[in-house]
Design an enzyme around this catalytic site. Structure first.
Site, PDB file in Angstrom:
ATOM      1  N   LYS A  20      13.058 -40.588 -49.022  1.00  0.00           N
ATOM      2  CA  LYS A  20      12.382 -41.966 -48.686  1.00  0.00           C
ATOM      3  C   LYS A  20      13.554 -42.688 -47.966  1.00  0.00           C
ATOM      4  O   LYS A  20      13.379 -43.215 -46.705  1.00  0.00           O
ATOM      5  CB  LYS A  20      11.804 -42.951 -49.393  1.00  0.00           C
ATOM      6  CG  LYS A  20      10.350 -42.216 -49.894  1.00  0.00           C
ATOM      7  CD  LYS A  20       9.873 -43.271 -50.888  1.00  0.00           C
ATOM      8  CE  LYS A  20      10.616 -43.843 -51.838  1.00  0.00           C
ATOM      9  NZ  LYS A  20      10.628 -43.264 -53.313  1.00  0.00           N
ATOM     10  N   ARG A  95       4.197 -50.287 -53.905  1.00  0.00           N
ATOM     11  CA  ARG A  95       4.273 -49.174 -55.025  1.00  0.00           C
ATOM     12  C   ARG A  95       3.065 -49.102 -55.767  1.00  0.00           C
ATOM     13  O   ARG A  95       2.905 -48.367 -56.682  1.00  0.00           O
ATOM     14  CB  ARG A  95       5.489 -49.306 -55.805  1.00  0.00           C
ATOM     15  CG  ARG A  95       6.608 -48.537 -55.760  1.00  0.00           C
ATOM     16  CD  ARG A  95       7.771 -48.679 -56.630  1.00  0.00           C
ATOM     17  NE  ARG A  95       8.740 -47.885 -56.825  1.00  0.00           N
ATOM     18  CZ  ARG A  95       9.769 -47.410 -56.268  1.00  0.00           C
ATOM     19  NH1 ARG A  95       9.933 -48.036 -55.230  1.00  0.00           N
ATOM     20  NH2 ARG A  95      10.269 -46.591 -56.680  1.00  0.00           N
ATOM     21  N   ARG A 129      21.710 -36.430 -57.198  1.00  0.00           N
ATOM     22  CA  ARG A 129      22.097 -37.391 -56.248  1.00  0.00           C
ATOM     23  C   ARG A 129      23.099 -38.381 -56.707  1.00  0.00           C
ATOM     24  O   ARG A 129      23.454 -38.669 -57.642  1.00  0.00           O
ATOM     25  CB  ARG A 129      20.872 -38.279 -56.130  1.00  0.00           C
ATOM     26  CG  ARG A 129      20.992 -39.595 -55.458  1.00  0.00           C
ATOM     27  CD  ARG A 129      19.667 -40.124 -54.860  1.00  0.00           C
ATOM     28  NE  ARG A 129      18.819 -40.880 -56.026  1.00  0.00           N
ATOM     29  CZ  ARG A 129      17.415 -41.236 -55.805  1.00  0.00           C
ATOM     30  NH1 ARG A 129      17.000 -41.221 -54.685  1.00  0.00           N
ATOM     31  NH2 ARG A 129      16.856 -41.735 -56.840  1.00  0.00           N
ATOM     32  N   ARG A 162      23.296 -43.098 -60.057  1.00  0.00           N
ATOM     33  CA  ARG A 162      22.425 -44.723 -60.111  1.00  0.00           C
ATOM     34  C   ARG A 162      22.237 -44.291 -61.895  1.00  0.00           C
ATOM     35  O   ARG A 162      21.872 -43.334 -62.233  1.00  0.00           O
ATOM     36  CB  ARG A 162      21.150 -44.224 -59.310  1.00  0.00           C
ATOM     37  CG  ARG A 162      21.608 -44.981 -57.931  1.00  0.00           C
ATOM     38  CD  ARG A 162      20.348 -44.612 -57.167  1.00  0.00           C
ATOM     39  NE  ARG A 162      18.958 -44.894 -57.910  1.00  0.00           N
ATOM     40  CZ  ARG A 162      17.766 -44.923 -56.990  1.00  0.00           C
ATOM     41  NH1 ARG A 162      17.838 -44.779 -55.889  1.00  0.00           N
ATOM     42  NH2 ARG A 162      16.729 -45.421 -57.810  1.00  0.00           N
ATOM     43  N   ARG A 173       9.699 -42.745 -63.583  1.00  0.00           N
ATOM     44  CA  ARG A 173       9.361 -43.183 -62.546  1.00  0.00           C
ATOM     45  C   ARG A 173       8.420 -42.397 -61.753  1.00  0.00           C
ATOM     46  O   ARG A 173       7.417 -42.670 -60.940  1.00  0.00           O
ATOM     47  CB  ARG A 173      10.818 -43.254 -61.616  1.00  0.00           C
ATOM     48  CG  ARG A 173      11.680 -44.654 -62.013  1.00  0.00           C
ATOM     49  CD  ARG A 173      13.120 -44.228 -61.897  1.00  0.00           C
ATOM     50  NE  ARG A 173      13.403 -44.030 -60.581  1.00  0.00           N
ATOM     51  CZ  ARG A 173      14.566 -43.151 -60.236  1.00  0.00           C
ATOM     52  NH1 ARG A 173      15.321 -42.790 -61.298  1.00  0.00           N
ATOM     53  NH2 ARG A 173      14.674 -43.190 -59.239  1.00  0.00           N
TER      54      ARG A 173
HETATM   55  P1  ADP Z   1      13.139 -44.380 -56.375  1.00  0.00           P
HETATM   56  O1  ADP Z   1      11.974 -44.599 -55.254  1.00  0.00           O
HETATM   57  O2  ADP Z   1      14.061 -43.220 -56.667  1.00  0.00           O
HETATM   58  O3  ADP Z   1      12.523 -44.686 -57.897  1.00  0.00           O
HETATM   59  P2  ADP Z   1      14.044 -47.117 -55.580  1.00  0.00           P
HETATM   60  O4  ADP Z   1      15.176 -47.374 -55.085  1.00  0.00           O
HETATM   61  O5  ADP Z   1      13.111 -47.409 -54.559  1.00  0.00           O
HETATM   62  O6  ADP Z   1      13.976 -45.565 -56.258  1.00  0.00           O
HETATM   63  O7  ADP Z   1      13.790 -48.047 -56.874  1.00  0.00           O
HETATM   64  C1  ADP Z   1      14.440 -48.344 -57.820  1.00  0.00           C
HETATM   65  C2  ADP Z   1      13.946 -49.175 -58.888  1.00  0.00           C
HETATM   66  O8  ADP Z   1      13.768 -50.387 -58.097  1.00  0.00           O
HETATM   67  C3  ADP Z   1      12.272 -48.843 -59.030  1.00  0.00           C
HETATM   68  O9  ADP Z   1      12.280 -47.938 -60.383  1.00  0.00           O
HETATM   69  C4  ADP Z   1      11.783 -50.099 -59.621  1.00  0.00           C
HETATM   70  O10 ADP Z   1      12.358 -50.701 -60.901  1.00  0.00           O
HETATM   71  C5  ADP Z   1      12.621 -51.103 -58.678  1.00  0.00           C
HETATM   72  N1  ADP Z   1      11.510 -51.227 -57.572  1.00  0.00           N
HETATM   73  C6  ADP Z   1      11.684 -50.765 -56.252  1.00  0.00           C
HETATM   74  N2  ADP Z   1      10.821 -51.170 -55.502  1.00  0.00           N
HETATM   75  C7  ADP Z   1       9.730 -51.576 -56.208  1.00  0.00           C
HETATM   76  C8  ADP Z   1       8.440 -52.127 -55.901  1.00  0.00           C
HETATM   77  N3  ADP Z   1       8.029 -52.093 -54.849  1.00  0.00           N
HETATM   78  N4  ADP Z   1       7.767 -52.927 -57.023  1.00  0.00           N
HETATM   79  C9  ADP Z   1       8.402 -52.922 -58.242  1.00  0.00           C
HETATM   80  N5  ADP Z   1       9.720 -52.367 -58.338  1.00  0.00           N
HETATM   81  C10 ADP Z   1      10.210 -51.780 -57.631  1.00  0.00           C
END
Ligand code: ADP
Length: 216
Positions: A20, A95, A129, A162, A173
């Site tokens: 993504k 999400r 990653r 990370r 996740r």
């Molecule tokens: P990935 O898609 O690999 O899980 P992201 O960088 O998109 O990684 O997100 C990392 C973390 O940030 C998520 O596990 C969550 O805790 C938080 N997060 C990101 N976007 C959202 C969202 N739209 N709603 C709630 N928490 C979010």
């Protein structure tokens, strides 16, 4: 004659490791519009010494979602900034259904792009990653290695894993993705606003397929 450009309003959906962030950045660069990653924004805020920062850090490390009211407000504020006038690529938002309904109210025309990837491949990708702590560039030890081992191509910083890329947090996740995010595919499909694309091929191939599917 005034030629008005249509807006480019996209969001990218997909499981962890589907690419993504990488594809959102490529699309944003191509169209010169901002790449808005809620994960990047939260990671930055979690690094601050405030009570809020520490609270966020705990949520991120365990792979839980940040509460919707905080997330929705943050995104609404970001989308109100003037650099989004000709469009944006959202990555990591929405999400869940509450977030999708919220977004539909403020940006009803967003096109959703779904990057498909199996859980098995997702887990493999995430374990390799590495990210740059300075500029957030993302690498993979095998699929997209930096030119110099463990060093960012852009700014020379030492790459890190990370803190939420542990096996435990990844499983949380992915489970969240299946339970809360997957239902959004129907939401966007029913509105005629969904494009699906295979996330398994190499990065450049996915980018080319994405451009083709979007007519760019
Ligand atoms: P990935 O898609 O690999 O899980 P992201 O960088 O998109 O990684 O997100 C990392 C973390 O940030 C998520 O596990 C969550 O805790 C938080 N997060 C990101 N976007 C959202 C969202 N739209 N709603 C709630 N928490 C979010």
């Amino acid at each position: 004659m005034i030629i008005t450009m249509g807006k480019y309003e996209y969001l990218i959906l997909g499981p962890q490791g589907s690419g993504k962030g990488t594809q959102a950045q490529a699309l944003a660069n191509l169209l010169r519009i901002p790449h808005i990653s809620t994960g990047d924004i939260f990671r930055q805020l979690a690094g601050q010494q405030s009570e809020f920062g520490q609270e966020l850090d705990k949520i991120l490390k365990t792979g839980q979602l940040v509460p919707d009211d905080i997330t929705n407000k943050l995104v609404a504020n970001r989308l109100a900034e003037s650099d989004t006038n000709s469009g944006f690529v959202l990555d990591g938002f929405p999400r869940n259904m509450k977030q999708a309904e919220f977004l539909a109210k403020i940006k009803p025309d967003v096109l959703a792009i779904y990057l498909e990837l199996s859980d098995e491949e997702a887990v493999k990708r995430i374990s390799g990653r590495r990210v740059c702590p300075n500029c957030q560039a993302v690498y993979h030890l095998q699929y997209n290695p930096p030119r110099v081992d463990e060093v960012c191509n852009i700014d020379g910083a030492h790459l890190l894993q990370r803190t939420d890329d542990t096996k435990e947090a990844v499983l949380v996740r992915l489970a969240n993705f299946h339970q809360q995010t997957e239902p959004l595919l129907d939401f966007y499909h029913q509105r005629g606003k969904l494009k699906r694309i295979d996330g398994a091929p190499p990065i450049d191939v996915v980018t080319a397929n994405l451009r083709a599917i979007l007519g760019l």
